[in-house]
Design a protein around this motif. Sequence first.
Motif, PDB file in Angstrom:
ATOM      1  N   ARG A  14       0.835  -1.207   0.000  1.00  0.00           N
ATOM      2  CA  ARG A  14       0.000   0.000   0.000  1.00  0.00           C
ATOM      3  C   ARG A  14       0.869   1.255   0.000  1.00  0.00           C
ATOM      4  O   ARG A  14       1.765   1.385   0.826  1.00  0.00           O
ATOM      5  N   PRO A 222     -10.693 -12.059  -9.198  1.00  0.00           N
ATOM      6  CA  PRO A 222     -11.888 -11.241  -8.945  1.00  0.00           C
ATOM      7  C   PRO A 222     -11.634  -9.950  -8.175  1.00  0.00           C
ATOM      8  O   PRO A 222     -12.495  -9.074  -8.153  1.00  0.00           O
ATOM      9  N   LEU A 223     -10.459  -9.804  -7.560  1.00  0.00           N
ATOM     10  CA  LEU A 223     -10.188  -8.509  -6.921  1.00  0.00           C
ATOM     11  C   LEU A 223      -9.706  -7.492  -7.946  1.00  0.00           C
ATOM     12  O   LEU A 223      -9.576  -6.306  -7.650  1.00  0.00           O
ATOM     13  N   GLY A 225      -9.444  -7.573 -12.571  1.00  0.00           N
ATOM     14  CA  GLY A 225     -10.323  -7.545 -13.759  1.00  0.00           C
ATOM     15  C   GLY A 225     -11.446  -8.563 -13.743  1.00  0.00           C
ATOM     16  O   GLY A 225     -12.406  -8.440 -14.513  1.00  0.00           O
ATOM     17  N   ALA A 227     -13.514  -8.766 -11.498  1.00  0.00           N
ATOM     18  CA  ALA A 227     -14.622  -8.217 -10.686  1.00  0.00           C
ATOM     19  C   ALA A 227     -15.882  -7.982 -11.513  1.00  0.00           C
ATOM     20  O   ALA A 227     -16.998  -8.177 -11.021  1.00  0.00           O
ATOM     21  N   ILE A 258     -18.670  -6.054  -1.673  1.00  0.00           N
ATOM     22  CA  ILE A 258     -19.588  -5.866  -2.798  1.00  0.00           C
ATOM     23  C   ILE A 258     -18.701  -5.695  -4.031  1.00  0.00           C
ATOM     24  O   ILE A 258     -17.884  -4.758  -4.089  1.00  0.00           O
ATOM     25  N   MET A 259     -18.853  -6.581  -4.992  1.00  0.00           N
ATOM     26  CA  MET A 259     -17.970  -6.535  -6.155  1.00  0.00           C
ATOM     27  C   MET A 259     -18.235  -5.272  -6.978  1.00  0.00           C
ATOM     28  O   MET A 259     -19.377  -4.830  -7.101  1.00  0.00           O
ATOM     29  N   GLY A 260     -17.126  -4.703  -7.494  1.00  0.00           N
ATOM     30  CA  GLY A 260     -17.266  -3.465  -8.266  1.00  0.00           C
ATOM     31  C   GLY A 260     -17.243  -2.223  -7.395  1.00  0.00           C
ATOM     32  O   GLY A 260     -17.504  -1.121  -7.881  1.00  0.00           O
ATOM     33  N   GLY A 262     -15.021   0.001  -4.164  1.00  0.00           N
ATOM     34  CA  GLY A 262     -13.777   0.177  -3.416  1.00  0.00           C
ATOM     35  C   GLY A 262     -12.590   0.295  -4.361  1.00  0.00           C
ATOM     36  O   GLY A 262     -12.634  -0.152  -5.519  1.00  0.00           O
ATOM     37  N   ILE A 309     -18.110   4.104   0.413  1.00  0.00           N
ATOM     38  CA  ILE A 309     -17.222   3.761  -0.692  1.00  0.00           C
ATOM     39  C   ILE A 309     -17.983   3.843  -2.015  1.00  0.00           C
ATOM     40  O   ILE A 309     -19.204   3.737  -2.051  1.00  0.00           O
ATOM     41  N   ASN A 312     -16.195   1.232  -8.541  1.00  0.00           N
ATOM     42  CA  ASN A 312     -14.982   1.379  -9.360  1.00  0.00           C
ATOM     43  C   ASN A 312     -15.328   1.085 -10.821  1.00  0.00           C
ATOM     44  O   ASN A 312     -16.491   0.847 -11.166  1.00  0.00           O
ATOM     45  N   ASP A 314     -15.192  -1.385 -12.692  1.00  0.00           N
ATOM     46  CA  ASP A 314     -15.821  -2.649 -13.086  1.00  0.00           C
ATOM     47  C   ASP A 314     -17.338  -2.664 -12.918  1.00  0.00           C
ATOM     48  O   ASP A 314     -18.004  -3.526 -13.489  1.00  0.00           O
TER      49      ASP A 314
HETATM   50  N1  CMC Z   1     -17.345  -3.943  -0.367  1.00  0.00           N
HETATM   51  C1  CMC Z   1     -17.467  -3.702   0.957  1.00  0.00           C
HETATM   52  N2  CMC Z   1     -16.504  -3.131   1.675  1.00  0.00           N
HETATM   53  C2  CMC Z   1     -15.369  -2.818   1.070  1.00  0.00           C
HETATM   54  C3  CMC Z   1     -15.169  -3.030  -0.299  1.00  0.00           C
HETATM   55  C4  CMC Z   1     -16.208  -3.618  -1.013  1.00  0.00           C
HETATM   56  N3  CMC Z   1     -16.085  -3.865  -2.301  1.00  0.00           N
HETATM   57  N4  CMC Z   1     -13.943  -2.608  -0.660  1.00  0.00           N
HETATM   58  C5  CMC Z   1     -13.376  -2.135   0.439  1.00  0.00           C
HETATM   59  N5  CMC Z   1     -14.241  -2.261   1.483  1.00  0.00           N
HETATM   60  C6  CMC Z   1     -13.997  -1.854   2.847  1.00  0.00           C
HETATM   61  C7  CMC Z   1     -13.203  -2.933   3.569  1.00  0.00           C
HETATM   62  O1  CMC Z   1     -14.034  -3.895   4.167  1.00  0.00           O
HETATM   63  C8  CMC Z   1     -12.461  -2.097   4.560  1.00  0.00           C
HETATM   64  O2  CMC Z   1     -13.357  -1.726   5.589  1.00  0.00           O
HETATM   65  P1  CMC Z   1     -12.918  -1.743   7.132  1.00  0.00           P
HETATM   66  O3  CMC Z   1     -11.792  -0.732   7.200  1.00  0.00           O
HETATM   67  O4  CMC Z   1     -14.153  -1.385   7.845  1.00  0.00           O
HETATM   68  O5  CMC Z   1     -12.444  -3.155   7.373  1.00  0.00           O
HETATM   69  C9  CMC Z   1     -12.120  -0.824   3.793  1.00  0.00           C
HETATM   70  O6  CMC Z   1     -13.166  -0.699   2.833  1.00  0.00           O
HETATM   71  C10 CMC Z   1     -10.763  -0.861   3.106  1.00  0.00           C
HETATM   72  O7  CMC Z   1     -10.764  -1.996   2.243  1.00  0.00           O
HETATM   73  P2  CMC Z   1      -9.491  -2.840   1.849  1.00  0.00           P
HETATM   74  O8  CMC Z   1      -9.924  -4.235   1.459  1.00  0.00           O
HETATM   75  O9  CMC Z   1      -8.429  -2.707   2.905  1.00  0.00           O
HETATM   76  O10 CMC Z   1      -8.995  -2.085   0.569  1.00  0.00           O
HETATM   77  P3  CMC Z   1      -7.873  -2.574  -0.418  1.00  0.00           P
HETATM   78  O11 CMC Z   1      -7.223  -1.344  -0.901  1.00  0.00           O
HETATM   79  O12 CMC Z   1      -6.996  -3.602   0.196  1.00  0.00           O
HETATM   80  O13 CMC Z   1      -8.691  -3.312  -1.558  1.00  0.00           O
HETATM   81  C11 CMC Z   1     -10.022  -3.690  -3.441  1.00  0.00           C
HETATM   82  C12 CMC Z   1      -9.090  -2.698  -2.734  1.00  0.00           C
HETATM   83  C13 CMC Z   1     -10.339  -3.134  -4.809  1.00  0.00           C
HETATM   84  C14 CMC Z   1      -9.309  -5.041  -3.600  1.00  0.00           C
HETATM   85  C15 CMC Z   1     -11.295  -3.864  -2.601  1.00  0.00           C
HETATM   86  O14 CMC Z   1     -11.973  -2.639  -2.540  1.00  0.00           O
HETATM   87  C16 CMC Z   1     -12.203  -4.960  -3.164  1.00  0.00           C
HETATM   88  O15 CMC Z   1     -12.009  -6.140  -2.849  1.00  0.00           O
HETATM   89  N6  CMC Z   1     -13.219  -4.588  -3.981  1.00  0.00           N
HETATM   90  C17 CMC Z   1     -14.084  -5.577  -4.601  1.00  0.00           C
HETATM   91  C18 CMC Z   1     -13.431  -6.180  -5.833  1.00  0.00           C
HETATM   92  C19 CMC Z   1     -13.347  -5.189  -6.968  1.00  0.00           C
HETATM   93  O16 CMC Z   1     -14.314  -4.510  -7.281  1.00  0.00           O
HETATM   94  N7  CMC Z   1     -12.198  -5.126  -7.631  1.00  0.00           N
HETATM   95  C20 CMC Z   1     -11.949  -4.219  -8.776  1.00  0.00           C
HETATM   96  C21 CMC Z   1     -10.937  -3.191  -8.383  1.00  0.00           C
HETATM   97  S1  CMC Z   1     -10.855  -1.739  -9.416  1.00  0.00           S
HETATM   98  C22 CMC Z   1     -10.555  -2.263 -11.014  1.00  0.00           C
HETATM   99  C23 CMC Z   1      -9.407  -3.157 -11.173  1.00  0.00           C
HETATM  100  O17 CMC Z   1      -8.291  -2.856 -10.761  1.00  0.00           O
HETATM  101  O18 CMC Z   1      -9.597  -4.189 -11.780  1.00  0.00           O
END
Ligand code: CMC
Length: 377
Positions: A14, A222-223, A225, A227, A258-260, A262, A309, A312, A314
């Motif tokens: 990070r 799934p985290l 592309g 997603a 929730i996919m899509g 954060g 949040i 994104n 996706d």
């Molecule tokens: N749904 C619910 N809560 C979420 C989500 C989400 N999608 N994303 C982040 N949070 C919350 C998470 O639970 C945490 O809350 P708390 O501090 O209360 O525990 C806080 O937000 C920080 O999250 P994190 O997991 O530490 O954030 P990260 O930077 O490690 O992860 C991410 C980023 C994209 C992997 C994550 O947001 C995620 O898993 N999103 C869902 C999958 C997704 O849509 N991926 C596509 C990413 S963007 C396009 C790409 O690159 O392909």
Amino acid sequence: MSEDNEKSVVRGLRDVAAAETKISYVDPAGFLYYLGYNIDDLVGSTMYTEIAYLLIHKKLPNKQELTEFSNQLYHEMYLPKEIVQSIQATPESAPPMAVLRTEVSHLGEFDPDEGDFSQAANLRRATRLIARVPMIVATLHRTRQNLPIPKPKKEYAFSKNFLYMFKGVVPDEKEASVIHRFMILHADHGFNASTFAARVTASTNSDMYSAVTSAIGTLKGPLHGGASEKVMDMLDEINLEEEVEEYIQGLLDEKKKIMGFGHRVYKAQDPRTKHLRGIVEDYCHRERSQGLYNRCMKIEQLVYQRKQIYPNVDFYAAVAMDALGVPKDFYPLFFASARVSGWVAHVIEQYEDAVLLRPKGEYIGDFNRPFVPIEKR
Ligand code: CMC
């Protein structure tokens, strides 16, 4: 873990800057720049071909350069027959992303520039990959439908040709505009996981096909592309708009993602979302798309209320692709078809930087454990 270790490990890398780059900047305040141009100024005013040129040549093309680059892409759109046969031989059950990963690696066996690592050869290879990744995608889709793949048309812009060859139907003006904008918005995005994977591979002086193969394997998850496909699984599970609230609150109560939603970098709205939402708004001519869009708007509201949040790239991309008639297991392949232009640009930049990307791991295991011979274990 010792206190020292806790201090030195940057979990998930990070905020770690792993290299310098001029290619794109992801501004946490909610802006995205390609070579210094704000994407808001590029979407709608340029074609994807200009953006692919911008990323690898580091300047926007003039008319003559654009014509030459379009011709180069057109000539590279034909896949070697061995690749086509290999795609045709894949089992129906093979996930499309797995086939793409394999066939990009396979392309490396047919590189006319094999052994030449000059800048000119790297640019030719980059152009070839930008043209051929979407061609693998189109060929696979047509094969799965038992239909022939149409020949590209020289008069079409590259992304329009891609959609035409994928679907076998000439895209109308609206569809052509959706695919242009979709590909521009997905072309590059700083040091995202797949780009970083490509750069790590390139940093060992490995070849561009290997780097793009690494990137595709990374994008597949799934985290990243993967997603968008999961977004559509979710939207398909929620049948009615009235069911959205219970479904989403239920997932959040169970602390599920929730996919899509954060993002690692953006602290504000992902700047690509407003364009994709706009594309979907313009293009909801089918009853299904309108229903999906309405559910998306409700999900966006609920997730913001509970978690603050934002969606994104996706999230609305899934609905845009559904409206274009792309099956959901091909969504990540459309992402890859655009992002390949960013990957190859980063690979070339990494070659120029000429440094091995090799972090360390913080060892937290034991030392000097008493060795026990196998007979005594
Ligand atoms: N749904 C619910 N809560 C979420 C989500 C989400 N999608 N994303 C982040 N949070 C919350 C998470 O639970 C945490 O809350 P708390 O501090 O209360 O525990 C806080 O937000 C920080 O999250 P994190 O997991 O530490 O954030 P990260 O930077 O490690 O992860 C991410 C980023 C994209 C992997 C994550 O947001 C995620 O898993 N999103 C869902 C999958 C997704 O849509 N991926 C596509 C990413 S963007 C396009 C790409 O690159 O392909």
